[in-house]
Design a protein around this motif. Sequence first.
Motif, PDB file in Angstrom:
ATOM      1  N   ARG A 254      43.180   3.503   3.877  1.00  0.00           N
ATOM      2  CA  ARG A 254      44.299   3.687   4.807  1.00  0.00           C
ATOM      3  C   ARG A 254      45.573   4.084   4.085  1.00  0.00           C
ATOM      4  O   ARG A 254      46.100   3.315   3.281  1.00  0.00           O
ATOM      5  N   GLY A 255      46.032   5.278   4.391  1.00  0.00           N
ATOM      6  CA  GLY A 255      47.338   5.728   3.890  1.00  0.00           C
ATOM      7  C   GLY A 255      47.471   5.655   2.379  1.00  0.00           C
ATOM      8  O   GLY A 255      48.539   5.356   1.848  1.00  0.00           O
ATOM      9  N   LEU A 256      46.391   5.926   1.685  1.00  0.00           N
ATOM     10  CA  LEU A 256      46.381   5.752   0.231  1.00  0.00           C
ATOM     11  C   LEU A 256      47.286   6.780  -0.441  1.00  0.00           C
ATOM     12  O   LEU A 256      47.214   7.971  -0.165  1.00  0.00           O
ATOM     13  N   LYS A 257      48.111   6.290  -1.354  1.00  0.00           N
ATOM     14  CA  LYS A 257      49.039   7.154  -2.079  1.00  0.00           C
ATOM     15  C   LYS A 257      49.073   6.695  -3.526  1.00  0.00           C
ATOM     16  O   LYS A 257      49.101   5.503  -3.802  1.00  0.00           O
ATOM     17  N   LYS A 258      49.040   7.663  -4.433  1.00  0.00           N
ATOM     18  CA  LYS A 258      49.117   7.286  -5.841  1.00  0.00           C
ATOM     19  C   LYS A 258      50.060   8.236  -6.569  1.00  0.00           C
ATOM     20  O   LYS A 258      49.857   9.448  -6.575  1.00  0.00           O
ATOM     21  N   VAL A 259      51.090   7.679  -7.141  1.00  0.00           N
ATOM     22  CA  VAL A 259      52.044   8.457  -7.930  1.00  0.00           C
ATOM     23  C   VAL A 259      51.982   7.953  -9.361  1.00  0.00           C
ATOM     24  O   VAL A 259      52.073   6.753  -9.610  1.00  0.00           O
ATOM     25  N   TYR A 260      51.770   8.868 -10.296  1.00  0.00           N
ATOM     26  CA  TYR A 260      51.777   8.488 -11.714  1.00  0.00           C
ATOM     27  C   TYR A 260      53.184   8.630 -12.256  1.00  0.00           C
ATOM     28  O   TYR A 260      53.842   9.643 -12.033  1.00  0.00           O
ATOM     29  N   ASN A 261      53.652   7.617 -12.969  1.00  0.00           N
ATOM     30  CA  ASN A 261      54.953   7.698 -13.616  1.00  0.00           C
ATOM     31  C   ASN A 261      54.771   8.015 -15.082  1.00  0.00           C
ATOM     32  O   ASN A 261      54.407   7.152 -15.869  1.00  0.00           O
ATOM     33  N   GLY A 262      55.015   9.257 -15.448  1.00  0.00           N
ATOM     34  CA  GLY A 262      54.912   9.631 -16.857  1.00  0.00           C
ATOM     35  C   GLY A 262      56.291   9.859 -17.415  1.00  0.00           C
ATOM     36  O   GLY A 262      56.722  10.999 -17.565  1.00  0.00           O
ATOM     37  N   GLY A 263      57.023   8.780 -17.670  1.00  0.00           N
ATOM     38  CA  GLY A 263      58.389   8.917 -18.180  1.00  0.00           C
ATOM     39  C   GLY A 263      59.294   9.482 -17.094  1.00  0.00           C
ATOM     40  O   GLY A 263      59.401   8.915 -16.017  1.00  0.00           O
TER      41      GLY A 263
ATOM     42  N   ARG B  12      48.715  11.973  -1.805  1.00  0.00           N
ATOM     43  CA  ARG B  12      49.859  11.745  -0.926  1.00  0.00           C
ATOM     44  C   ARG B  12      49.524  10.741   0.170  1.00  0.00           C
ATOM     45  O   ARG B  12      50.188   9.734   0.319  1.00  0.00           O
ATOM     46  N   ASP B  13      48.470  11.024   0.911  1.00  0.00           N
ATOM     47  CA  ASP B  13      48.203  10.189   2.086  1.00  0.00           C
ATOM     48  C   ASP B  13      46.755  10.399   2.504  1.00  0.00           C
ATOM     49  O   ASP B  13      46.443  11.393   3.130  1.00  0.00           O
ATOM     50  N   LEU B  14      45.901   9.488   2.128  1.00  0.00           N
ATOM     51  CA  LEU B  14      44.487   9.643   2.448  1.00  0.00           C
ATOM     52  C   LEU B  14      44.046   8.532   3.383  1.00  0.00           C
ATOM     53  O   LEU B  14      44.288   7.355   3.123  1.00  0.00           O
ATOM     54  N   THR B  15      43.430   8.923   4.478  1.00  0.00           N
ATOM     55  CA  THR B  15      42.891   7.940   5.405  1.00  0.00           C
ATOM     56  C   THR B  15      41.496   8.383   5.810  1.00  0.00           C
ATOM     57  O   THR B  15      41.322   9.519   6.264  1.00  0.00           O
ATOM     58  N   PHE B  16      40.516   7.558   5.594  1.00  0.00           N
ATOM     59  CA  PHE B  16      39.170   7.828   6.097  1.00  0.00           C
ATOM     60  C   PHE B  16      38.367   6.540   6.122  1.00  0.00           C
ATOM     61  O   PHE B  16      38.769   5.526   5.552  1.00  0.00           O
ATOM     62  N   THR B  17      37.254   6.595   6.829  1.00  0.00           N
ATOM     63  CA  THR B  17      36.428   5.401   7.009  1.00  0.00           C
ATOM     64  C   THR B  17      34.970   5.754   6.767  1.00  0.00           C
ATOM     65  O   THR B  17      34.516   6.828   7.147  1.00  0.00           O
TER      66      THR B  17
ATOM     67  N   PRO C  15      49.585  17.560  -3.954  1.00  0.00           N
ATOM     68  CA  PRO C  15      49.322  16.168  -3.540  1.00  0.00           C
ATOM     69  C   PRO C  15      48.345  16.097  -2.356  1.00  0.00           C
ATOM     70  O   PRO C  15      48.517  16.802  -1.376  1.00  0.00           O
ATOM     71  N   THR C  16      47.372  15.238  -2.509  1.00  0.00           N
ATOM     72  CA  THR C  16      46.162  15.337  -1.714  1.00  0.00           C
ATOM     73  C   THR C  16      46.222  14.606  -0.374  1.00  0.00           C
ATOM     74  O   THR C  16      46.684  13.469  -0.295  1.00  0.00           O
ATOM     75  N   VAL C  17      45.742  15.291   0.648  1.00  0.00           N
ATOM     76  CA  VAL C  17      45.478  14.662   1.951  1.00  0.00           C
ATOM     77  C   VAL C  17      44.076  15.089   2.379  1.00  0.00           C
ATOM     78  O   VAL C  17      43.483  15.962   1.756  1.00  0.00           O
TER      79      VAL C  17
ATOM     80  N   LYS D  46      43.386  25.882  -1.849  1.00  0.00           N
ATOM     81  CA  LYS D  46      43.900  26.321  -3.147  1.00  0.00           C
ATOM     82  C   LYS D  46      45.148  27.177  -2.966  1.00  0.00           C
ATOM     83  O   LYS D  46      46.063  27.144  -3.779  1.00  0.00           O
ATOM     84  N   ARG D  47      45.135  27.996  -1.887  1.00  0.00           N
ATOM     85  CA  ARG D  47      46.291  28.870  -1.655  1.00  0.00           C
ATOM     86  C   ARG D  47      47.407  28.129  -0.940  1.00  0.00           C
ATOM     87  O   ARG D  47      48.479  28.677  -0.725  1.00  0.00           O
ATOM     88  N   GLY D  48      47.118  26.869  -0.556  1.00  0.00           N
ATOM     89  CA  GLY D  48      48.148  26.062   0.079  1.00  0.00           C
ATOM     90  C   GLY D  48      48.349  26.371   1.548  1.00  0.00           C
ATOM     91  O   GLY D  48      49.402  26.072   2.108  1.00  0.00           O
ATOM     92  N   LEU D  49      47.359  26.988   2.197  1.00  0.00           N
ATOM     93  CA  LEU D  49      47.473  27.272   3.624  1.00  0.00           C
ATOM     94  C   LEU D  49      47.255  25.986   4.424  1.00  0.00           C
ATOM     95  O   LEU D  49      46.508  25.114   4.002  1.00  0.00           O
ATOM     96  N   PRO D  50      47.882  25.871   5.575  1.00  0.00           N
ATOM     97  CA  PRO D  50      47.664  24.669   6.393  1.00  0.00           C
ATOM     98  C   PRO D  50      46.243  24.649   6.946  1.00  0.00           C
ATOM     99  O   PRO D  50      45.639  25.703   7.180  1.00  0.00           O
ATOM    100  N   SER D  51      45.702  23.461   7.138  1.00  0.00           N
ATOM    101  CA  SER D  51      44.349  23.345   7.672  1.00  0.00           C
ATOM    102  C   SER D  51      44.366  23.642   9.169  1.00  0.00           C
ATOM    103  O   SER D  51      45.409  23.503   9.817  1.00  0.00           O
ATOM    104  N   PRO D  52      43.224  24.063   9.736  1.00  0.00           N
ATOM    105  CA  PRO D  52      43.186  24.411  11.154  1.00  0.00           C
ATOM    106  C   PRO D  52      43.607  23.249  12.050  1.00  0.00           C
ATOM    107  O   PRO D  52      44.326  23.420  13.027  1.00  0.00           O
ATOM    108  N   SER D  53      43.152  22.054  11.691  1.00  0.00           N
ATOM    109  CA  SER D  53      43.489  20.895  12.516  1.00  0.00           C
ATOM    110  C   SER D  53      44.895  20.399  12.225  1.00  0.00           C
ATOM    111  O   SER D  53      45.474  19.665  13.013  1.00  0.00           O
ATOM    112  N   ALA D  54      45.409  20.796  11.063  1.00  0.00           N
ATOM    113  CA  ALA D  54      46.743  20.374  10.592  1.00  0.00           C
ATOM    114  C   ALA D  54      46.866  18.865  10.490  1.00  0.00           C
ATOM    115  O   ALA D  54      47.964  18.323  10.546  1.00  0.00           O
TER     116      ALA D  54
END
Lengths: 257, 267
Positions: free
Chosen positions: B5-14, B22-27, B212-214, B253-261
């Motif tokens: 649910r709403g998984l987000k991971k940011v790495y702090n490299g200095g 960014r925001d992953l939700t699945f079951t 950042p992944t969704v 890869k080209r950064g286009l929005p998904s059909p379902s958005a």
Amino acid sequence: MTAIARKVAAALALPVVLFAVWWLATGSSENFYFPSLRVILSSFGEVWTGDRLVTDVLPSVLRLLCGYLAAVVIAVTAGVVIGSSPRIRAFAEPALEFLRAIPPPVLVPIIMLFAGIGDVMKIVVIVFGCVWPILLNTVEGVRAVDGVLLDTARSYGIGGVARLRHLVLRSASPQIFAGMRQALSLGIILMVISEMFAASNGLGFAIVQFQRSFAIPSMWSGILLLGILGFLLSLVFRLVESRALSWYHGLRRSQRS
Amino acid sequence: MLDVRGLKKVYNGGARQVEAIRDLTFTLSAGELVCLVGPSGCGKTTLLKCVAGLLTPTSGEVLLQGRPVTGPPPGMAVVFQEYGRSLFPWLRVGENVDLPLRQKGLPKARRRELVTEALAAVGLADAESAYPWQLSGGMQQRVAIARAVAFEPEVLLMDEPFAAVDAQTRADLEDLVRALWHKLGVTILFVTHDIDEAVYLGQRVLILSSSPTVVREELTVDLPDTRDQLHTRGHPRFTALRTHVQEQIQAAKRGLPSPSAAGDGEE
């Protein structure tokens, strides 16, 4: 069978040649300081087969083993602690490098001041010399444990003592053994040196005594005995190592081919 | 069974912050086999480590049977991509499979049974006393799978497990995973970058966006349950599905929005 015989022959060939050269070169030696090998060998038989085996050789070997094993335990324990934490490592490493750089023999007079001239002093000297190579190698080995293996162990709930025993120590064992190998030869040197400073028995003590009483063949035979002792100890060490690290040698061979 | 649910991971490299997820939700429901595909570098491994409890997410949560995952949960096993680095080289094959079971505190007879069964199930019954490095890459990965199977997990996570083996071995191992899944009824989350593999294996395919992944799209694979390398891959529906996934990945890869958005355009 012939393969083993050939191996033994190959290993013995050079020592036999060297002894033969020594024998021939000193065969008719009249030099007081360089007696013939025949004289040295006959004094070897006289000096080292009787009481001295118990009064000199045994105490030396016992001190060496006590000091060496204590050093292994101390160094591996400290190495695991230091190697496991980057913070402790950054904190301790400069001090360790400094302490390691001190040649242990110079500490003999100092250690004598508080540990006396008995067995404790000699064991402390041996420990102090043997600890460093094992400690620094253990730190490196523990630091280099593979991240995927660590994740694997964590995900299967392998933690605490099991993690230490089955993962960290095993993974670091090639480096630990490399350190132990260096420490063994250091230990023999320190054993002799500590006994030369102040002692009432031991191999180092006996050799210095022979030298002072101009028992030159006996002195040479003592040096020969030290060589044999070092050789036997490294033989035992290699046997233990090849058993404990058989997986590592196999892994290396499989990666090379 | 498994909720992300709403998984987000940011790495702090200095000074630099990298938002891997960014925001992953699945079951995943119990007994499901779900594949995750995404373009390279989209944080698949990060996601899997968060699910496995090996990484702490920056925000969001992972629930296994309703309980939040804060460390590696006991009912989960992971098969890593780097088989050569995930088996203990100083332990024999049998001991590698046995060690997690010993850690679980199972009685000796039961452990013996599980080890033998698991190795037989992956076709390595006679390799028990070999060392892992004496085996080929594909066989080593089988050992890793046997270890996971013997652990009797509720959820099995697989992180690109066949990326480093050759194509023929991969096909065999894919069938092995399907067979074990049918036999054991375990829930499997299978991460891969191989589109064909995802469609061939999964009941569902989750397509991820680039970092950042969704979740870009959830796709149900409506292929017959019995699959085999020859016929399934030649099936028109298989081709249609893989083309669809491929298009989505290319678009991602080209950064286009998904059909379902779904999940996009929130900012």
